[in-house]
Write a protein that holds these residues in place. Sequence first.
Motif, PDB file in Angstrom:
ATOM      1  N   UNK A   1      -3.492  10.163  -9.518  1.00  0.00           N
ATOM      2  CA  UNK A   1      -4.148  10.280 -10.820  1.00  0.00           C
ATOM      3  C   UNK A   1      -5.387  11.140 -10.596  1.00  0.00           C
ATOM      4  N   UNK A   2      -5.496  12.207 -11.363  1.00  0.00           N
ATOM      5  CA  UNK A   2      -6.623  13.140 -11.227  1.00  0.00           C
ATOM      6  C   UNK A   2      -6.798  13.622  -9.782  1.00  0.00           C
ATOM      7  N   UNK A   3      -5.673  13.886  -9.119  1.00  0.00           N
ATOM      8  CA  UNK A   3      -5.714  14.429  -7.759  1.00  0.00           C
ATOM      9  C   UNK A   3      -6.004  13.420  -6.665  1.00  0.00           C
ATOM     10  N   UNK A   4      -6.213  12.163  -7.006  1.00  0.00           N
ATOM     11  CA  UNK A   4      -6.492  11.119  -6.020  1.00  0.00           C
ATOM     12  C   UNK A   4      -5.308  10.160  -5.912  1.00  0.00           C
ATOM     13  N   UNK A   5      -5.029   9.696  -4.697  1.00  0.00           N
ATOM     14  CA  UNK A   5      -3.986   8.694  -4.507  1.00  0.00           C
ATOM     15  C   UNK A   5      -4.505   7.368  -5.056  1.00  0.00           C
ATOM     16  N   UNK A   6      -3.782   6.790  -6.021  1.00  0.00           N
ATOM     17  CA  UNK A   6      -4.186   5.499  -6.590  1.00  0.00           C
ATOM     18  C   UNK A   6      -3.244   4.374  -6.163  1.00  0.00           C
ATOM     19  N   UNK A   7      -2.086   4.745  -5.614  1.00  0.00           N
ATOM     20  CA  UNK A   7      -1.083   3.753  -5.230  1.00  0.00           C
ATOM     21  C   UNK A   7      -0.004   4.448  -4.412  1.00  0.00           C
ATOM     22  N   UNK A   8       0.926   3.636  -3.902  1.00  0.00           N
ATOM     23  CA  UNK A   8       2.140   4.161  -3.286  1.00  0.00           C
ATOM     24  C   UNK A   8       3.315   3.338  -3.793  1.00  0.00           C
ATOM     25  N   UNK A   9       4.453   4.008  -3.926  1.00  0.00           N
ATOM     26  CA  UNK A   9       5.722   3.336  -4.184  1.00  0.00           C
ATOM     27  C   UNK A   9       6.400   3.173  -2.828  1.00  0.00           C
ATOM     28  N   UNK A  10       6.751   1.935  -2.493  1.00  0.00           N
ATOM     29  CA  UNK A  10       7.317   1.599  -1.193  1.00  0.00           C
ATOM     30  C   UNK A  10       8.710   0.997  -1.403  1.00  0.00           C
ATOM     31  N   UNK A  11       9.704   1.529  -0.700  1.00  0.00           N
ATOM     32  CA  UNK A  11      11.066   0.998  -0.780  1.00  0.00           C
ATOM     33  C   UNK A  11      11.593   0.811   0.634  1.00  0.00           C
ATOM     34  N   UNK A  12      12.099  -0.401   0.897  1.00  0.00           N
ATOM     35  CA  UNK A  12      12.639  -0.751   2.212  1.00  0.00           C
ATOM     36  C   UNK A  12      14.134  -1.015   2.111  1.00  0.00           C
ATOM     37  N   UNK A  13      14.824  -0.782   3.229  1.00  0.00           N
ATOM     38  CA  UNK A  13      16.257  -1.065   3.311  1.00  0.00           C
ATOM     39  C   UNK A  13      16.563  -1.775   4.623  1.00  0.00           C
ATOM     40  N   UNK A  14      17.566  -2.651   4.605  1.00  0.00           N
ATOM     41  CA  UNK A  14      17.999  -3.270   5.854  1.00  0.00           C
ATOM     42  C   UNK A  14      18.833  -2.326   6.725  1.00  0.00           C
TER      43      UNK A  14
END
Length: 152
Positions: A115-128
């Motif tokens: 958001x506005x060039x700054x990292x505000x979060x991450x989407x994390x996805x894991x698999x077995x």
Amino acid sequence: MQKQDFYQSLTLQARGLTEGESNLIANMANISALLWMSLEDINWVGFYLMDSPNELVLGPFQGKPACIRIPVGKGVCGTAVAQRATQLVFDVHEFAGHIACDAASNSEIVIPVYKNGEVIAVLDIDSPSVGRFDEQDKIGLEALVKAFEATL
């Protein structure tokens, strides 16, 4: 259905869920649920939010209980923030400094949210499964996150 078409459809669904809604947590919750329902061979999906310049905190997710706080630069999520780049990890056991919130996870993809060039979060996805995510998954999920960023 081809992966490219699958991710285009998923992105349209995510847009439909988030359009007109400005609440970050509500949108992250719906996107997590959509991905949980739609992606095969995953055991965790969700968001970590920047809680300070040096730390991520657990946000909306689907799956088993997870690590609550992750320092920037540590693990796959913290590395995504520090490098400001998607992390596509074929085998998490070969990733230096991997944080094992769930011992059943074997591969992972983490996409920064801006958001506005700054990292505000991450989407994390894991698999077995080792090697679950490939370049097409990366491209498709990055497009979905870009669509989400447009709501921020």
